[in-house]
Design a protein around this motif. Sequence first.
Motif, short mmCIF file in Angstrom:
data_model
loop_
_atom_site.label_atom_id
_atom_site.label_comp_id
_atom_site.label_asym_id
_atom_site.label_seq_id
_atom_site.Cartn_x
_atom_site.Cartn_y
_atom_site.Cartn_z
N TRP A 2 -12.47 47.37 106.18
CA TRP A 2 -12.99 47.43 104.86
C TRP A 2 -14.26 48.15 104.87
O TRP A 2 -14.38 49.11 104.28
CB TRP A 2 -13.16 46.27 104.14
CG TRP A 2 -13.53 46.48 102.87
CD1 TRP A 2 -13.05 47.34 101.50
CD2 TRP A 2 -14.97 46.53 102.16
NE1 TRP A 2 -14.16 47.15 100.55
CE2 TRP A 2 -15.21 46.88 100.91
CE3 TRP A 2 -16.12 46.06 103.03
CZ2 TRP A 2 -16.19 46.74 100.40
CZ3 TRP A 2 -17.32 45.79 102.30
CH2 TRP A 2 -17.40 46.12 101.12
N GLN A 3 -15.24 47.80 106.00
CA GLN A 3 -16.34 48.42 106.00
C GLN A 3 -16.37 49.88 106.34
O GLN A 3 -17.04 50.66 106.05
CB GLN A 3 -17.41 47.49 106.85
CG GLN A 3 -17.80 46.50 106.28
CD GLN A 3 -16.71 45.12 106.53
OE1 GLN A 3 -16.07 45.34 107.16
NE2 GLN A 3 -17.27 43.87 106.17
N THR A 6 -15.28 52.02 103.53
CA THR A 6 -16.26 52.16 102.60
C THR A 6 -17.49 53.27 103.19
O THR A 6 -17.77 54.11 102.76
CB THR A 6 -16.89 50.84 102.33
OG1 THR A 6 -15.91 50.05 101.84
CG2 THR A 6 -18.02 50.89 101.43
N THR A 22 -23.86 51.89 96.76
CA THR A 22 -22.94 50.93 97.14
C THR A 22 -23.00 49.54 96.45
O THR A 22 -24.02 49.17 96.19
CB THR A 22 -22.84 50.50 98.70
OG1 THR A 22 -24.01 50.09 99.21
CG2 THR A 22 -22.41 51.88 99.49
N GLU A 23 -21.83 48.91 96.20
CA GLU A 23 -21.86 47.60 95.64
C GLU A 23 -22.65 47.30 94.44
O GLU A 23 -23.64 46.84 94.33
CB GLU A 23 -22.46 46.38 96.69
CG GLU A 23 -21.50 46.28 98.02
CD GLU A 23 -21.69 45.12 98.72
OE1 GLU A 23 -22.10 44.04 98.17
OE2 GLU A 23 -21.52 45.11 99.70
N ARG A 36 -17.80 43.89 90.77
CA ARG A 36 -18.41 45.07 91.53
C ARG A 36 -17.93 46.18 91.79
O ARG A 36 -16.68 46.06 92.10
CB ARG A 36 -18.84 44.31 92.75
CG ARG A 36 -19.67 44.93 93.96
CD ARG A 36 -19.93 44.05 95.24
NE ARG A 36 -18.70 43.62 95.61
CZ ARG A 36 -17.63 44.30 96.44
NH1 ARG A 36 -17.90 45.46 96.52
NH2 ARG A 36 -16.66 43.54 96.73
N ASP A 38 -17.31 49.14 94.85
CA ASP A 38 -17.75 49.23 96.06
C ASP A 38 -18.78 50.59 96.17
O ASP A 38 -19.58 50.11 96.64
CB ASP A 38 -16.49 49.42 96.95
CG ASP A 38 -15.62 48.43 97.09
OD1 ASP A 38 -16.11 47.27 96.98
OD2 ASP A 38 -14.40 48.26 97.47
N GLU A 53 -13.02 52.05 94.86
CA GLU A 53 -12.68 50.89 95.53
C GLU A 53 -12.03 51.18 96.92
O GLU A 53 -11.06 52.05 96.70
CB GLU A 53 -11.53 50.05 94.51
CG GLU A 53 -12.24 49.32 93.60
CD GLU A 53 -13.36 48.14 93.91
OE1 GLU A 53 -12.87 47.33 94.52
OE2 GLU A 53 -14.55 48.08 93.86
N LYS A 55 -9.95 50.04 100.13
CA LYS A 55 -8.86 49.07 100.39
C LYS A 55 -8.30 49.49 101.97
O LYS A 55 -8.45 50.65 102.17
CB LYS A 55 -7.60 49.13 99.55
CG LYS A 55 -8.12 48.56 98.05
CD LYS A 55 -8.40 47.19 98.14
CE LYS A 55 -8.89 46.68 96.63
NZ LYS A 55 -9.64 45.48 96.56
#
Length: 120
Positions: A2-3, A6, A22-23, A36, A38, A53, A55
């Motif tokens: 996921w990171q 992102t 971010t966030e 939140r 992403d 978002e 995924k």
Amino acid sequence: SWQGVTAACAEIARNLGLDVETEVYVGRRIWGARRRIDIVVTDRVQRRSLGIEAKYQKSTGSAEEKIPATIEDIRSWPIRGLVVFWGAGFTDNMRGFLVSTGVAVELEDLEDWLRLYFAL
């Protein structure tokens, strides 16, 4: 991971000259948890923003099951939202569903999508 998705989304946006946060917290969900986003991508000149978002799914499993709820959650954001997905674990049916919603793209298509959305 996921990171990784992102970070890749953020890098693509920055390379296009867009601002990236971010966030970002935006309100609360129906049960009280903080909502939140992403990534929020902004073109300051156009004063236009987009929430993303990310995924990722390495193998078939739970991330795919959460997608419909994510798409529904995006509708409550104060800005337009997009799901960016990546990974071998998304089934062909889920990939087809995601693309059909009009609010989801595979990571490899994000740059083209952002260029069109922000008229770059």
